[in-house]
Write a protein that holds these residues in place. Structure first.
Motif, PDB file in Angstrom:
ATOM      1  N   GLN B  53       0.744  -1.226   0.011  1.00 38.99           N
ATOM      2  CA  GLN B  53       0.108   0.025  -0.188  1.00 38.99           C
ATOM      3  C   GLN B  53       0.935   1.219  -0.006  1.00 38.99           C
ATOM      4  O   GLN B  53       1.740   1.421   0.825  1.00 38.99           O
ATOM      5  CB  GLN B  53      -0.888  -0.263   1.285  1.00 38.99           C
ATOM      6  N   TRP B  54       0.561   2.114  -0.918  1.00 41.63           N
ATOM      7  CA  TRP B  54       1.507   3.381  -1.099  1.00 41.63           C
ATOM      8  C   TRP B  54       0.754   4.453  -0.409  1.00 41.63           C
ATOM      9  O   TRP B  54      -0.617   4.393  -0.484  1.00 41.63           O
ATOM     10  CB  TRP B  54       1.504   3.800  -2.513  1.00 41.63           C
ATOM     11  N   PRO B  55       1.510   5.518   0.005  1.00 37.66           N
ATOM     12  CA  PRO B  55       0.818   6.613   0.582  1.00 37.66           C
ATOM     13  C   PRO B  55      -0.023   7.438  -0.336  1.00 37.66           C
ATOM     14  O   PRO B  55       0.395   7.167  -1.522  1.00 37.66           O
ATOM     15  CB  PRO B  55       2.096   7.309   1.284  1.00 37.66           C
ATOM     16  N   ALA B  56      -0.896   7.982   0.087  1.00 37.88           N
ATOM     17  CA  ALA B  56      -1.734   8.751  -0.628  1.00 37.88           C
ATOM     18  C   ALA B  56      -1.363   9.789  -1.778  1.00 37.88           C
ATOM     19  O   ALA B  56      -1.380   9.915  -2.821  1.00 37.88           O
ATOM     20  CB  ALA B  56      -3.104   9.147  -0.281  1.00 37.88           C
ATOM     21  N   ASP B  57      -0.170  10.445  -1.118  1.00 41.37           N
ATOM     22  CA  ASP B  57       0.502  11.312  -1.793  1.00 41.37           C
ATOM     23  C   ASP B  57       1.555  10.702  -2.953  1.00 41.37           C
ATOM     24  O   ASP B  57       2.180  11.652  -3.668  1.00 41.37           O
ATOM     25  CB  ASP B  57       1.348  12.457  -1.009  1.00 41.37           C
ATOM     26  N   ALA B  58       1.572   9.616  -3.297  1.00 37.73           N
ATOM     27  CA  ALA B  58       2.491   8.966  -4.024  1.00 37.73           C
ATOM     28  C   ALA B  58       1.878   9.015  -5.196  1.00 37.73           C
ATOM     29  O   ALA B  58       2.224   8.587  -6.544  1.00 37.73           O
ATOM     30  CB  ALA B  58       2.846   7.345  -3.621  1.00 37.73           C
ATOM     31  N   HIS B 109       6.575   3.886  -8.743  1.00 37.03           N
ATOM     32  CA  HIS B 109       6.127   3.222  -7.366  1.00 37.03           C
ATOM     33  C   HIS B 109       6.737   1.836  -7.043  1.00 37.03           C
ATOM     34  O   HIS B 109       6.797   1.656  -5.988  1.00 37.03           O
ATOM     35  CB  HIS B 109       4.673   2.884  -7.540  1.00 37.03           C
ATOM     36  N   SER B 132       8.466   6.267  -0.835  1.00 42.31           N
ATOM     37  CA  SER B 132       7.610   5.289  -0.968  1.00 42.31           C
ATOM     38  C   SER B 132       7.650   4.620  -2.409  1.00 42.31           C
ATOM     39  O   SER B 132       6.755   4.333  -2.859  1.00 42.31           O
ATOM     40  CB  SER B 132       6.199   6.216  -1.054  1.00 42.31           C
ATOM     41  N   SER B 170      10.735   2.960   5.389  1.00 42.35           N
ATOM     42  CA  SER B 170      10.068   3.445   4.141  1.00 42.35           C
ATOM     43  C   SER B 170       8.568   3.987   4.556  1.00 42.35           C
ATOM     44  O   SER B 170       8.120   3.691   5.749  1.00 42.35           O
ATOM     45  CB  SER B 170       9.820   2.515   3.178  1.00 42.35           C
ATOM     46  N   ARG B 171       8.183   4.708   3.689  1.00 42.21           N
ATOM     47  CA  ARG B 171       6.284   4.998   3.937  1.00 42.21           C
ATOM     48  C   ARG B 171       5.615   4.065   3.268  1.00 42.21           C
ATOM     49  O   ARG B 171       4.357   4.292   3.001  1.00 42.21           O
ATOM     50  CB  ARG B 171       6.131   6.437   3.283  1.00 42.21           C
ATOM     51  N   LEU B 172       6.032   2.944   2.940  1.00 44.21           N
ATOM     52  CA  LEU B 172       5.303   1.632   2.314  1.00 44.21           C
ATOM     53  C   LEU B 172       4.814   0.899   3.406  1.00 44.21           C
ATOM     54  O   LEU B 172       5.285   0.625   4.497  1.00 44.21           O
ATOM     55  CB  LEU B 172       6.209   0.989   1.365  1.00 44.21           C
ATOM     56  N   GLN B 173       3.620   0.329   3.316  1.00 46.57           N
ATOM     57  CA  GLN B 173       2.898  -0.463   4.018  1.00 46.57           C
ATOM     58  C   GLN B 173       2.605  -1.845   3.316  1.00 46.57           C
ATOM     59  O   GLN B 173       2.143  -2.009   2.240  1.00 46.57           O
ATOM     60  CB  GLN B 173       1.413  -0.117   4.614  1.00 46.57           C
TER      61      GLN B 173
END
Lengths: 518, 197
Positions: B53-58, B109, B132, B170-173
């Motif tokens: 799951q990428w952050p929304a701002d990606a 991404h 991300s 990282s900002r990834l989930q």
């Protein structure tokens, strides 16, 4: 309810009913609980297994996606903590077996998805769930639970419930066996009282009332009934005593009456005997008198005849006429005496009863009267055969002889007609002869009918009187005047009766019967 | 490759699953189920997007596609393009972009770094660390240089290692389900990439 239960004593009946009711409720309740528990726990297991399948599906998407069979197998192996689970499998998107977990003997894993059938399969529960990722089906979860544990649990619960219910039923029975006394005891005591009342016939007894319910009402009603019976018993007793007193009184009266009547009967019998004796004496007297009277009369007649024969020339006409009168009177006297003798003989001699054909009798009489009939130009007719009757032939012949000769004698016409016949039975009451009702069956009624001068009404009875003549001495052939008297005597000796019907100038009919019921 | 007909790929059935189901693998194949190693790796790249799951701002807009970037010598050829064509993940299309090493990589991404860029790993990855972009490589020193995922071969099968400390930064989930399949690789500084599980 079966016959044996119906005849049980009420205590036992109540106990049986309670046992049946609680037993039935027990069985029903247990069965219902077991079924409910079975359905519920199976449903629960289904739900549980479905959610487990969901978890497995969620956790194996990556393993399926990245073709990691080992991880998938480990995930399935983690399910072994669940005791009931006997088989678990993953199928890939093509339906081929991807990973499997198998335990025990009841588990079964089909080689391909095509062989998978969800639901109850041979004592196990199978749940199948698709595994999806990004809206695509990437595989299938297959889980199989053994129901044996579930069944065992339900069985245990059933036994527990049954045990609890049984215990409470026993407790309830123990409790109700004391409580049922409330119902049974009054009824049992009422029955005992009723038995005692009927066996001792003591209506002063009363049942003891213990409650205000229906049983109490029953006891009240029973007691009221007993009171009524007691009252009536007393009334009946009083009535009986009164009746007995009245019966005794009446009996006494009746005995007095009876004694009175016996005395009267005795007096009557004595009078009868006296009458009979005097009658007999009268007959004897008449016979003796007339018999003895005949001797001197014969002498008087003979001597009068001698005087006429031997001294006729010495007497004048007047003397001769007087002698002729003397002989005529003495002959007349002789006739009267003969009639009297005859009459008394009828009363004295026994009847020779036998079955007699009256037709023969009448024919014989007509023959003996042939000369007289021919002289008068008379005719005797018998239109129908006459019956056979039990009677005295000679006497009955005398009846017909007298009646027929009378019929011819007292006839002013040129052709006296005499008809002899029989009617079926006595016309009984209603005739105008004044003889009244007789009632009994009296056999045939015989009649002798003529077309003679008739008899005036006022002389109906007189014709039967002895020596009674309605006409002048020399009219209608004379005669002693004893004929109908003798006829009546003969009829009466036959226990019959005689009467007549007559119209002046048109003719007379004599009716008579012989022997009532003969 | 000829066996992998286009319609089969287009049906959306996952490549790995398809691969394992194919009956007659080519003799020379080194990958799973008879598929070539690069083909399996391409499928993995595509599948990774489903568990990340990428952050929304990606993304510039909710409709922006997921961009798969390849830097260095492209080992996949047209296979990857064909694989992702028409596919969507979380409602986003997938696009493949081959980029030069010097280019701006923040728009990617997922970034696959080919072995040819071995010398420039650190330089390439440095600006992306803590960001991300899901970085994937298959060379031995990739993770120690700050990469996140690395393909390894395990008994002839394609597996992957993950650099958990770096991933944490990282900002990834990344889905735990995916991590469950990964071999821990954060200590792999030898570059061998052959640790047992």
């Amino acid at each position: 309810v079966s016959r044996p239960l119906r005849d049980l004593p009420i205590r036992r009946k109540l106990a049986a009913i309670l046992m049946l009711a609680t037993g039935g409720a027990l069985v029903l309740a247990t069965a219902a609980l077991v079924v409910i528990e079975l359905v519920r726990s199976r449903h629960e297991m289904q739900r549980d297994l479905a959610s487990l399948a969901e978890v497995v599906a969620q956790n194996t998407t990556a393993a399926l996606t990245f073709d990691d069979r080992a991880t998938a197998a480990e995930t399935l192996k983690a399910l072994s903590a669940r005791q009931a689970l006997v088989a678990a499998a993953l199928y890939d998107a093509r339906g081929a077996l991807f990973a499997r977990f198998l335990r025990g003997r009841s588990g079964r894993i089909p080689a391909g998805l095509a062989g998978v059938a969800p639901g109850l399969v041979g004592g196990t529960l199978v749940v199948v769930r698709p595994i999806e990722l990004e809206g695509r089906r990437i595989g299938t979860v297959y889980l199989q639970n053994d129901l044996a544990i579930l069944y065992g649990r339900v069985r245990f619960q059933a036994f527990t419930v049954a045990g609890v219910l049984l215990t409470s039923a026993v407790a309830a029975l123990l409790l109700t066996s004391r409580l049922q006394e409330l119902i049974a005891r009054p009824i049992v005591e009422l029955a005992a009282t009723a038995r005692e009342v009927s066996s001792r016939e003591d209506y002063t007894l009363r049942a003891h009332k213990q409650s205000e319910d229906e049983t109490g009402q029953l006891v009240d009603a029973f007691n009221r009934m007993l009171a009524h019976i007691e009252e009536r018993d007393l009334a009946l007793q009083a009535a009986k005593e009164e009746l007995e007193a009245r019966v005794a009184e009446r009996t006494c009266e009746l005995e007095q009456e009876l004694a009175e009547r016996r005395r009267a009967e005795r007096r009557l019998a004595e009078a009868n005997a006296e009458l009979s004796t005097s009658n007999q004496e009268l007959d004897d007297f008449a016979y003796i008198a007339s018999h003895d009277l005949k001797e001197p009369l014969r002498g008087i007649h003979n001597y009068a005849s001698f005087l006429i024969e031997d001294y006729a020339d010495r007497l004048d006409d007047d003397g001769r006429a007087k002698l002729h009168t003397l002989t005529r009177l003495s002959r007349r006297m002789e006739e009267l005496i003969d009639s009297l003798l005859h009459f008394s003989r009828v009363g004295r001699t026994e009847l020779a009863l036998e079955e007699i054909d009256l037709g023969e009798v009448v024919t014989a009489v007509a023959e003996s009267l042939a000369v007289q009939l021919r002289e008068r130009g008379a005719e005797v007719r018998i239109p129908l055969p006459l019956p056979t009757v039990r009677c005295d032939r000679v006497r009955v012949g005398e009846i017909f002889s007298n009646l027929i000769s009378n019929a011819v004698k007292y006839n002013a016409g040129d052709h006296p007609l005499v008809e002899v016949g029989a009617l079926a039975s006595d016309p009984a009451a209603g005739d105008d002869t004044g003889h009244g009702a007789r009632g009994e069956c009296s056999g045939p009624v015989l009649y002798v009918r003529d077309n003679g001068i008739g008899i005036p009404d006022k002389h109906r009875e007189a014709v039967f009187r002895i020596f009674k003549r309605l006409h002048g001495r020399d009219q209608f052939g004379g005669g002693a005047g004893a004929g109908l008297t003798i006829v009546k005597k003969i009829v009466e000796r036959h226990h019959g009766r005689i009467w007549l019907e007559s119209r002046l100038g048109a003719g007379t009919t004599f009716f008579f019967t012989l022997a009532k019921g003969a | 490759v000829a066996l992998l007909s286009r319609p089969l790929v287009r049906t959306g059935v996952l490549a790995v699953v398809l691969v394992s189901a194919l009956p007659d693998p080519p003799a020379a194949a080194a990958g799973q189920g008879g598929f070539a190693e690069h083909e399996v790796k391409a499928a993995f790249l595509y599948n990774f997007t489903k568990f990340v799951q990428w952050p929304a701002d990606a993304f510039a807009t909710p409709a922006s596609p997921i961009v798969l970037c390849i830097v260095g010598d492209d080992p996949f050829g047209p296979f990857l393009d064909r694989l992702v064509r028409g596919e969507t993940v979380s409602g986003r299309r997938l696009v493949v972009d081959r980029v030069r090493p010097a280019a701006e990589l923040a728009g990617c991404h997922l970034l696959f770094v080919a072995a040819s860029e071995r010398a420039r790993f650190a330089a390439l990855l440095a600006p992306l660390r803590g960001g991300s972009v899901l970085t994937v490589g298959d060379d031995a020193g990739f993770l120690s240089a700050g990469g996140l995922f690395r393909f390894v071969l395990d008994g002839g099968k394609v597996r992957f290692e993950v650099n958990l400390p770096e991933l944490g930064r990282s900002r990834l989930q990344v889905s735990s389900k995916l991590l469950q399949l990964a071999r821990p690789g954060q200590d792999d500084r030898s570059g061998s990439g052959r640790q047992g599980r």
